[in-house]
Design a protein around this motif. Structure first.
Motif, mmCIF file in Angstrom:
data_model
loop_
_atom_site.group_PDB
_atom_site.id
_atom_site.type_symbol
_atom_site.label_atom_id
_atom_site.label_comp_id
_atom_site.label_asym_id
_atom_site.label_seq_id
_atom_site.Cartn_x
_atom_site.Cartn_y
_atom_site.Cartn_z
ATOM 1 N N THR A 344 0.844 -1.386 0.054
ATOM 2 C CA THR A 344 -0.061 -0.090 0.046
ATOM 3 C C THR A 344 0.826 1.295 0.173
ATOM 4 O O THR A 344 0.201 2.325 -0.236
ATOM 5 C CB THR A 344 -0.984 -0.004 1.037
ATOM 6 N N GLU A 371 3.709 9.586 8.007
ATOM 7 C CA GLU A 371 2.952 9.719 6.890
ATOM 8 C C GLU A 371 3.816 9.852 5.524
ATOM 9 O O GLU A 371 3.587 9.168 4.542
ATOM 10 C CB GLU A 371 1.847 10.466 6.807
ATOM 11 N N ARG A 394 2.770 6.613 2.986
ATOM 12 C CA ARG A 394 1.326 5.717 3.458
ATOM 13 C C ARG A 394 0.094 6.364 2.665
ATOM 14 O O ARG A 394 -0.475 7.407 3.201
ATOM 15 C CB ARG A 394 1.299 5.835 4.992
ATOM 16 N N THR A 396 -3.563 6.779 1.133
ATOM 17 C CA THR A 396 -4.616 6.570 1.640
ATOM 18 C C THR A 396 -5.824 6.759 0.710
ATOM 19 O O THR A 396 -6.741 5.917 0.334
ATOM 20 C CB THR A 396 -5.130 7.522 2.920
ATOM 21 N N THR A 397 -6.035 7.938 0.131
ATOM 22 C CA THR A 397 -6.588 8.325 -0.825
ATOM 23 C C THR A 397 -6.164 9.362 -1.946
ATOM 24 O O THR A 397 -5.012 9.866 -1.724
ATOM 25 C CB THR A 397 -8.038 9.100 -0.375
#
Length: 468
Positions: A344, A371, A394, A396-397
């Protein structure tokens, strides 16, 4: 004479290429039509980006052609120009931005058979575009020279692919960026006109093709300046604090008497992703990975002591030549190792301002925390040693990723966006009129790697409302 109609099936619908006729027109050249092989050879490491995964996952060529000579490349150009078939040039497919992924199908032109070192003279070599970087160095080192810079994919990447899609790498701490004057001497390029020709570009004229993703000419050969070859030792230095590690990197970069090829700095937890190096990367500590001339090792130790670091790993040049190179944990190989641990994760590419006191790096390090994990490569830009980031993100969206990018740019950091396949929207940030004009001259039908050059799309009206 080859004519357009030979390659088209007759229909009231839009014309469709007759791939059997096209393959036959290529004569004895290697043509690959197996769907699995074609799909494999239509891809690069675009999947490092979750954005590009969604955009490019289904894009493949219709067939792959592997010419063995420049004359055969010219034949491919003649056949494809007559058929109005898109041509996407491929080196080793080690890039990360979809540069060699065909958006409109067509022919994938694999240049891996054009792999000869044509000649080596003091300080310069003439190379075919498909020559692999490590193979080039094996030849040039026989006379005391080596490539000035190369990516972390050194073992597999080709010189043509590096010039067309790269920007710098291991060696940039001394020699700057590929596009800097003096780092590329000459190119031979096959055009995709109705009557294709071979052009030789020298000096500043090479910038019309340099780092253009193969959108405005098929590079077949290059003259590349070389550097004196050194015996490169490998070293890992560990620090309690990332900012101190970054200060060490800056000082080492500015120490012109110490001969180096690589200064890579990593905040924790990035060192935890380097499984093979685990014994040399203490838990919770920042790490610096180095390539240093053996003659500079003794003086390097004094600088390490001055900054409070610990040397945890050292290999002589002879030892470093065996097994995995330390460089294969740096630059974009860092992203590869991180994603092996956590798929991810993604990354950014950032050019930070000149930062001798590490104030800029401290701000971003503290602002984003875990992050956006700090990975810094030191390079020479405009005569100054500057940090460039390949930070691990990291994800996420898409919205949050865009927020992170916008925050960096609002603070004066330049993001070379690795989440777009558009040339100018990545590292260039602006349309290059000279490159667009050159494309108009050598690829008037827009067949070379179509959809990748914003300037051409805007000029021809193919870009609507800013979307590509």
């Amino acid at each position: 004479m080859i004519v357009f109609e030979v390659f088209m099936t007759s229909s009231s619908c839009p014309t469709v290429t007759n791939w059997d006729a096209l393959a036959k027109a290529l004569g004895d050249m290697e043509v690959i039509r197996d769907p699995n092989q074609v799909e494999k050879l239509s891809k690069d490491y675009y999947h490092f980006s979750p954005i590009l995964q969604a955009q490019l996952g289904d894009r493949v060529g219709d067939l792959v052609v592997r010419p063995a000579t420049e004359a055969e490349v010219l034949t491919v150009a003649q056949v494809c120009a007559a058929a109005r078939v898109p041509v996407t040039v491929r080196g080793a497919g080690t890039g990360n931005y979809g540069q060699c992924i065909p958006l409109a199908g067509g022919v994938v032109l694999d240049l891996s058979k054009l792999n000869q070192v044509k000649w080596v003279k003091p300080g310069v070599a003439c190379l075919e575009a498909g020559a692999r970087l490590a193979a080039i160095d094996r030849v040039t080192r026989e006379s005391g020279w080596e490539l000035r810079m190369y990516p972390s994919t050194y073992r597999t990447a080709t010189i043509g692919g590096f010039i067309a899609g790269g920007s710098g790498g291991i060696g940039s701490i001394t020699y700057g960026q590929l596009r800097d004057r003096g780092n590329l001497q000459a190119l031979r390029v096959v055009t995709l006109e109705d009557s294709p020709q071979i052009l030789e570009l020298r000096g500043d004229a090479v910038q019309q093709v340099n780092h253009a993703y193969g959108t405005n000419g098929i590079i077949t050969a290059l003259e590349v300046p070389l550097a004196p070859a050194y015996s490169w030792a490998e070293v890992i230095v560990s620090f309690d604090d990332f900012i101190v590690a970054a200060r060490f990197g800056q000082i080492l970069g500015e120490s012109d008497g110490l001969i180096k090829k690589l200064i890579s700095v990593f905040a924790w937890p990035i060192p935890a992703y380097f499984v093979a190096l685990k014994p040399y990367l203490p838990q919770g500590r920042a790490a610096v990975l180095l390539m240093i001339a053996e003659s500079s090792l003794e003086l390097l130790e004094d600088l390490v002591k001055e900054l409070g670091g610990d040397i945890t790993y050292r290999k002589s040049a002879q030892e470093a030549s065996k097994g995995t190179m330390l460089a294969e944990f740096t630059w974009n190989h860092t992203t590869l190792h991180a994603r092996s641990a956590d798929p991810t994760l993604t990354y950014l590419q950032t050019a930070f301002a000149y930062d001798p006191d590490q104030e800029v790096l401290r701000h971003f390090y503290e602002h984003f925390g875990d992050e956006v994990q700090m990975h810094i490569e030191y390079v020479r830009m405009g005569g100054r040693v500057r940090p460039v980031g390949l930070q691990i993100v990291r994800y996420t969206t898409p919205e949050r990723l865009e927020e992170i990018i916008q925050y960096h740019e609002a603070q004066g950091a330049l993001i070379a966006n690795p989440h777009t396949y558009i040339l100018e929207d990545g590292g260039m940030k602006e349309v290059n009129p000279a490159q667009v004009a050159f494309k108009g001259a050598v690829d008037p039908h827009g067949l070379l790697n179509p959809g990748k050059m914003r300037g051409w799309l805007e000029q021809t009206g193919a870009l609507v409302n800013g979307d590509a």
